[in-house]
Enzyme design. Structure first.
Site, PDB file in Angstrom:
ATOM      1  N   ASP A   1       0.842  -1.206   0.000  1.00 55.02           N
ATOM      2  CA  ASP A   1       0.000   0.000   0.000  1.00 55.02           C
ATOM      3  C   ASP A   1       0.874   1.253   0.000  1.00 55.02           C
ATOM      4  OD1 ASP A   1      -2.281  -1.472   0.056  1.00 55.02           O
ATOM      5  OD2 ASP A   1      -2.662  -1.236   2.204  1.00 55.02           O
TER       6      ASP A   1
ATOM      7  N   ASP B   1     -12.140  11.293   6.295  1.00 56.34           N
ATOM      8  CA  ASP B   1     -12.192   9.904   6.753  1.00 56.34           C
ATOM      9  C   ASP B   1     -12.615   8.964   5.612  1.00 56.34           C
ATOM     10  OD1 ASP B   1     -14.795  10.661   6.685  1.00 56.34           O
ATOM     11  OD2 ASP B   1     -15.331   9.958   8.696  1.00 56.34           O
ATOM     12  N   ASN B   2     -12.432   9.425   4.380  1.00 58.32           N
ATOM     13  CA  ASN B   2     -12.677   8.578   3.209  1.00 58.32           C
ATOM     14  C   ASN B   2     -11.355   8.082   2.647  1.00 58.32           C
ATOM     15  OD1 ASN B   2     -15.492   8.772   3.089  1.00 58.32           O
ATOM     16  ND2 ASN B   2     -15.353  10.786   2.112  1.00 58.32           N
TER      17      ASN B   2
ATOM     18  N   GLN C   1     -14.317  11.659  16.023  1.00 61.07           N
ATOM     19  CA  GLN C   1     -13.846  11.927  14.659  1.00 61.07           C
ATOM     20  C   GLN C   1     -12.367  12.324  14.661  1.00 61.07           C
ATOM     21  OE1 GLN C   1     -16.119  11.353  12.384  1.00 61.07           O
ATOM     22  NE2 GLN C   1     -14.947  11.904  10.569  1.00 61.07           N
TER      23      GLN C   1
ATOM     24  N   ASP D   1     -10.998  -4.723   6.568  1.00 65.78           N
ATOM     25  CA  ASP D   1     -10.090  -5.880   6.684  1.00 65.78           C
ATOM     26  C   ASP D   1      -9.859  -6.214   8.156  1.00 65.78           C
ATOM     27  OD1 ASP D   1      -9.852  -5.646   3.952  1.00 65.78           O
ATOM     28  OD2 ASP D   1      -7.918  -4.610   4.021  1.00 65.78           O
TER      29      ASP D   1
END
Length: 368
Positions: free
Chosen positions: A41, A153-154, A312, A323
C-alpha cells in the site's frame, strides 16, 4: 497427546490435562488459511483535485487502468507517502494473528509477488506479523501496489495488481507441500478481489472446506466485484459459510441479484438463503456499515450490533477498517468462540486500526 472432541464444530483439540490442570483449547498453527492479492500500500493524504484528475470517487476500490499509471508516480512526488504491507486478505489474516498473539503462524497466507524490492518488503512484513506466508514468486511482473488516496475519513483505493494477478493454481496451490497447509486449516478466508485472479484456486479450496465440513468465508470486497465478476462470485457462493461485506457492496450485490430491496437486513436474509452445498452449516451473512451497527443473520433472525464509539478527531485512516473487522472476527472464529464474540472482536480490531495509518496496529491487543 491430543484428545479431539466431537462437540466442537471446528473439532479443535484439547491438550490432555496433567494432574493439576484443566483442559485448555489449543490454538493450532496454520488453523486459519487466507489466499489473495499481496500488495504494497502506498498511502497518502491527497486533495479533491487529485481525485478529480484521475476520476476517483472519495470512497471506492477499483483496479488501475491505463489512465492511472502516472498516478502512482505523481502520488509519491506530490504527497508525503507511507508504505504498508497490504492486500485485503493479507491484512485480515495479519490482524487475526495479532489478536491471537501466541502461537505464531496460526495464520497461513498464499499469494503471488515479484522478485523485487517491494516483494522483499512484503516478505519481511509478513514475518514481523508472525504470519506463515508462502508466496509464489515470479519474475515476469513486479510486486503489486495499491494507492490509498485519503481525504478526510474517506479512502479511495486503486490497485495495480501486477504480480498478484499471476497466481497459478498448478504452480503453487497444487504443490504437495502447499496443499498440506490447506488441509491443515479449519477456517478459510478469501476476499472477493481474488475472484479476478484465480477462480479455480478459490473453488479448489472452497470445495475442500465444504466436503470436510470446515468453515469457508468470502468477502464481497467491492461493488465492481458484484457487478463485473458476478458469474465467478456465484460459482463460489454455494460453498460460502460466512459472507462478509459492507453496506455499499451489499447494495450492489442486491441490485445485481435482483433482490428488489435496499433494506440491508432483507439483503442479508436473501443472501443467506441462496443455494448452499454443505447443509450442515447454515450460511451466516455479516454486513458492516461504517459507524452504523453491524448486521448479522442468525438462524431466521437478523441482529444489529452497535460499533464502538470513536471521536472523529481520533480517526487517522479508515483504509484497513473492513479488513481489520474481518481479522478480529476470524481470530475468535478459529478459537471456536460465539458469533457474538467474533463481532465484538471485529469491532475492537477495526476501532484500533482506524487510529493508525494503513493496516497497522500497536504491539499487543487489549481485548477481553
Amino acid at each position: 497427546i491430543s484428545l479431539c472432541t466431537e462437540q466442537h464444530p471446528l473439532n479443535i483439540c484439547f491438550r490432555a490435562p496433567q494432574a493439576s490442570q484443566t483442559p485448555t483449547l489449543t490454538r493450532v498453527q496454520n488453523a486459519l488459511f487466507g489466499m489473495g492479492n499481496p500488495l504494497l500500500d502506498i498511502c497518502a493524504v491527497v486533495d479533491k483535485d487529485f481525485l478529480d484528475k484521475y476520476g476517483l470517487k472519495p470512497n471506492d476500490q477499483i483496479l488501475a487502468e491505463e489512465k492511472h499509471k502516472e498516478m502512482f508516480e505523481e502520488i509519491v512526488k506530490k504527497f508525503k507517502v507511507e508504505y504498508h504491507a497490504g492486500g485485503a486478505t493479507q491484512n485480515s489474516v495479519k490482524v487475526a494473528q495479532w489478536m491471537i498473539q501466541e502461537p505464531h503462524k496460526v495464520a497461513t497466507f498464499f499469494g503471488c509477488i515479484g522478485k523485487d524490492k517491494f516483494g522483499k518488503i512484503l516478505k519481511e512484513k509478513a514475518e514481523e506479523a508472525h504470519v506463515d506466508a508462502h508466496y509464489y514468486e515470479q519474475s515476469e511482473e513486479p510486486t503489486g501496489t495499491c494507492a490509498a488516496c485519503i481525504t478526510g475519513d474517506n479512502r479511495s483505493l486503486v490497485a495495480n495488481l501486477a504480480a498478484a494477478n499471476c497466481y497459478k493454481k498448478e504452480k503453487h496451490l497444487d504443490l504437495e507441500e502447499n496443499w498440506k497447509l490447506v488441509e491443515k486449516a479449519e477456517v478459510y478466508y478469501i476476499a472477493g478481489f481474488f475472484l479476478t485472479v484465480s477462480l479455480e484456486s478459490i473453488l479448489k479450496v472452497a470445495k475442500h472446506a465444504s466436503e470436510n465440513n470446515k468453515i469457508f468465508c468470502l468477502n464481497l470486497s467491492a461493488p465492481f466485484i458484484c457487478e463485473f465478476f458476478k458469474e465467478a462470485l456465484m460459482k463460489v457462493m454455494p460453498y460460502v459459510d460466512i459472507l462478509f461485506g459492507n453496506e455499499t457492496e451489499a447494495a450492489a450485490f442486491a441490485q445485481e441479484r435482483g433482490f428488489e430491496t435496499e433494506d440491508i437486513e432483507e439483503i442479508a436474509k436473501k443472501a443467506q438463503s441462496l443455494p448452499k452445498e454443505n447443509k450442515k452449516r447454515q450460511r451466516i451473512v455479516v454486513f458492516t456499515q461504517g459507524k452504523e451497527g453491524t448486521v448479522m443473520t442468525k438462524g431466521d433472525k437478523v441482529e444489529t450490533f452497535p460499533v464502538l464509539e470513536i471521536n472523529q478527531s481520533e480517526i487517522v485512516d479508515t483504509t484497513g477498517a473492513g479488513d481489520a473487522f474481518v481479522g478480529g472476527f476470524l481470530s475468535q472464529l478459529v478459537q471456536d468462540k460465539t458469533f457474538e464474540q467474533c463481532i465484538r472482536a471485529g469491532h475492537y480490531s477495526a476501532n484500533v486500526i482506524i487510529r493508525h495509518a494503513g493496516c497497522t496496529f500497536p504491539e499487543k491487543p487489549d481485548f477481553h
